[in-house]
Design a protein around this motif. Sequence first.
Motif, PDB file in Angstrom:
ATOM      1  N   THR A  83       0.840  -1.195   0.000  1.00  0.00           N
ATOM      2  CA  THR A  83       0.000   0.000   0.000  1.00  0.00           C
ATOM      3  C   THR A  83       0.873   1.242   0.000  1.00  0.00           C
ATOM      4  O   THR A  83       1.933   1.262   0.630  1.00  0.00           O
ATOM      5  N   CYS A  84       0.420   2.260  -0.707  1.00  0.00           N
ATOM      6  CA  CYS A  84       1.120   3.542  -0.730  1.00  0.00           C
ATOM      7  C   CYS A  84       0.147   4.644  -0.327  1.00  0.00           C
ATOM      8  O   CYS A  84      -0.987   4.703  -0.822  1.00  0.00           O
ATOM      9  N   ASN A  85       0.593   5.506   0.587  1.00  0.00           N
ATOM     10  CA  ASN A  85      -0.227   6.610   1.072  1.00  0.00           C
ATOM     11  C   ASN A  85       0.510   7.928   0.836  1.00  0.00           C
ATOM     12  O   ASN A  85       1.742   7.996   0.979  1.00  0.00           O
ATOM     13  N   THR A 124       0.657   6.343  -8.266  1.00  0.00           N
ATOM     14  CA  THR A 124       0.971   5.221  -9.143  1.00  0.00           C
ATOM     15  C   THR A 124       1.983   4.332  -8.446  1.00  0.00           C
ATOM     16  O   THR A 124       3.033   4.810  -7.999  1.00  0.00           O
ATOM     17  N   LEU A 125       1.656   3.053  -8.347  1.00  0.00           N
ATOM     18  CA  LEU A 125       2.502   2.083  -7.649  1.00  0.00           C
ATOM     19  C   LEU A 125       2.913   1.002  -8.637  1.00  0.00           C
ATOM     20  O   LEU A 125       2.080   0.472  -9.386  1.00  0.00           O
ATOM     21  N   GLY A 126       4.197   0.656  -8.648  1.00  0.00           N
ATOM     22  CA  GLY A 126       4.642  -0.387  -9.564  1.00  0.00           C
ATOM     23  C   GLY A 126       6.120  -0.659  -9.404  1.00  0.00           C
ATOM     24  O   GLY A 126       6.808  -0.093  -8.550  1.00  0.00           O
ATOM     25  N   GLY A 127       6.630  -1.568 -10.249  1.00  0.00           N
ATOM     26  CA  GLY A 127       8.034  -1.953 -10.189  1.00  0.00           C
ATOM     27  C   GLY A 127       8.238  -3.182  -9.333  1.00  0.00           C
ATOM     28  O   GLY A 127       7.375  -3.580  -8.544  1.00  0.00           O
ATOM     29  N   GLY A 128       9.394  -3.806  -9.490  1.00  0.00           N
ATOM     30  CA  GLY A 128       9.739  -4.952  -8.668  1.00  0.00           C
ATOM     31  C   GLY A 128       8.860  -6.162  -8.872  1.00  0.00           C
ATOM     32  O   GLY A 128       8.732  -7.001  -7.978  1.00  0.00           O
ATOM     33  N   PRO A 167       1.276  -2.989 -11.680  1.00  0.00           N
ATOM     34  CA  PRO A 167       1.106  -1.530 -11.573  1.00  0.00           C
ATOM     35  C   PRO A 167      -0.334  -1.165 -11.239  1.00  0.00           C
ATOM     36  O   PRO A 167      -1.281  -1.809 -11.686  1.00  0.00           O
ATOM     37  N   SER A 168      -0.475  -0.120 -10.440  1.00  0.00           N
ATOM     38  CA  SER A 168      -1.801   0.313 -10.014  1.00  0.00           C
ATOM     39  C   SER A 168      -1.798   1.834  -9.885  1.00  0.00           C
ATOM     40  O   SER A 168      -0.841   2.416  -9.367  1.00  0.00           O
ATOM     41  N   THR A 169      -2.852   2.480 -10.364  1.00  0.00           N
ATOM     42  CA  THR A 169      -3.001   3.931 -10.284  1.00  0.00           C
ATOM     43  C   THR A 169      -4.343   4.252  -9.648  1.00  0.00           C
ATOM     44  O   THR A 169      -5.354   3.613  -9.945  1.00  0.00           O
ATOM     45  N   THR A 185       8.304   1.281  -6.498  1.00  0.00           N
ATOM     46  CA  THR A 185       8.267   2.741  -6.499  1.00  0.00           C
ATOM     47  C   THR A 185       6.831   3.233  -6.464  1.00  0.00           C
ATOM     48  O   THR A 185       5.969   2.719  -7.182  1.00  0.00           O
ATOM     49  N   CYS A 186       6.594   4.217  -5.610  1.00  0.00           N
ATOM     50  CA  CYS A 186       5.301   4.878  -5.547  1.00  0.00           C
ATOM     51  C   CYS A 186       5.507   6.346  -5.940  1.00  0.00           C
ATOM     52  O   CYS A 186       6.311   7.049  -5.324  1.00  0.00           O
ATOM     53  N   ARG A 187       4.791   6.776  -6.967  1.00  0.00           N
ATOM     54  CA  ARG A 187       4.880   8.152  -7.450  1.00  0.00           C
ATOM     55  C   ARG A 187       3.566   8.875  -7.169  1.00  0.00           C
ATOM     56  O   ARG A 187       2.490   8.337  -7.414  1.00  0.00           O
TER      57      ARG A 187
END
Length: 335
Positions: free
Chosen positions: A130-132, A148-152, A156-158, A180-182
Motif C-alpha cells: 500500500t502507498c499513502n 501510481t505504484l509499480g516496479g519490482g 502496476p496500479s493507479t 516505487t510509488c509516485r
Amino acid sequence: MGPRGKWGAVALLCCLLWGGVLGPCHVSISPEEPTVEFGSALLLNCTSSCRNYSQLNWEVPVTKLGSSGPGWVSLSIPNVTEWSLELQCFGKFGEQRSITNTTLRVYRLWPPQIDLEEGDLVAGKETRVTCNASARVSPPDPPNVTLTLGGGGVPPSTHQGPWVESSFTVQPEQDGAEVTCRVTLQLRHRTVGTSTTARLRVCTAPHDVQAWAPRDVFTAGENVTVLCRALGNPPPGVCWVLPTNASRQLCPPGGTVTVPAAHRAHAGTYRCLARNRCGVGTATVHLRFQGSPRSPLIPLVVTLAVGTILALLAISWWFQRSRNWKPMLEGSRPG
C-alpha cells in the motif's frame, strides 16, 4: 501619405514610445497564478504597460525584498510560511491608479509512504503493498492527488486519491527488487510530484532438502557419515535427528554428521531438519548394518576351538575304550 497622415503616424509613435501602448495604463503580475511550495522562496514581477508612472510597487502583508528597473519591480519572499497570502501590485500614472491583485497558491506535498506487511514477505503467499500520500494546498481545496505504484514485479496500479494498493503472490526472485510509488499533485496549470522507493525482502522457506550418505550399507565398526543440504532465503540451518536418540538434535556446521566406530544400534532412519525463519524442510536417509568385519584372530580361534573339541572327543573315546577293555581282560583269566 498626406500631411494629416504623417502627423497621425508621428503621434502614434510618440504615444508608443511614451506610454508603451494605446489606452489606459495598467500593471500586471507575472506569473499570473503564482504557486510556491510552503517554506520555499518566492519571486514575482510587476510590470507596467506605460513608462510614465510616478510609482510602481507591491503591497503585501509580509516583509518583502525586491529590485526594480524601467517598467518593472520584483517581489522576493525568501521563505513563504503563510498558507493564505494576498498580493497586490499598483502603479500611479498621474491621476490614474492601476491595481492588480492575485492570491498566492501555497502547497505542501509530502513523499509517499510505502507500507508492506510486517516482517519479511514469504515466497508463495499472497500479500499486499500500500502507498499513502499527504498533501495540502491553499486555498483549502481538496488536493488533486494521483498515486501510481509499480516496479519490482508488483502489478502496476493507479488511483485518484490519497492511497493506492496492489495485491500479488510473492515470488522468490522478487527478493531485493525495488517498488516505487509516485505521487502527482495538480495545481491548476502546474503539476508537481515526488516519489518513494522501497526494497522487497522475500523470505523463502527451506526447499530442495537433500539427505544422503556415501552408501546405505555399512559394516559394524566403520565410521558413518551422513550429509544434508537445503536451499532457502535466508540460508537455512541444518540439524540431524539420529536413530539412537530421537529426542536429541545435532546441528553441525555445514550439515555433515560423522559417527565414529558405528555399530548395529546406529542403523535406522537419519532425519535432516532444515530451518529458517520462514519454515522447516525435512529429508531422510536410511542406513543398514551387516556383521562385524573378519579379524585375523578369528581363524586361529576357530582352529583352537576345533582342536580342543577333537582332543576332548579323543580323550573321551580313549577313556570309554579303556573301560570296555578292563571287563574283557578280567573275564579271560582262569578260574
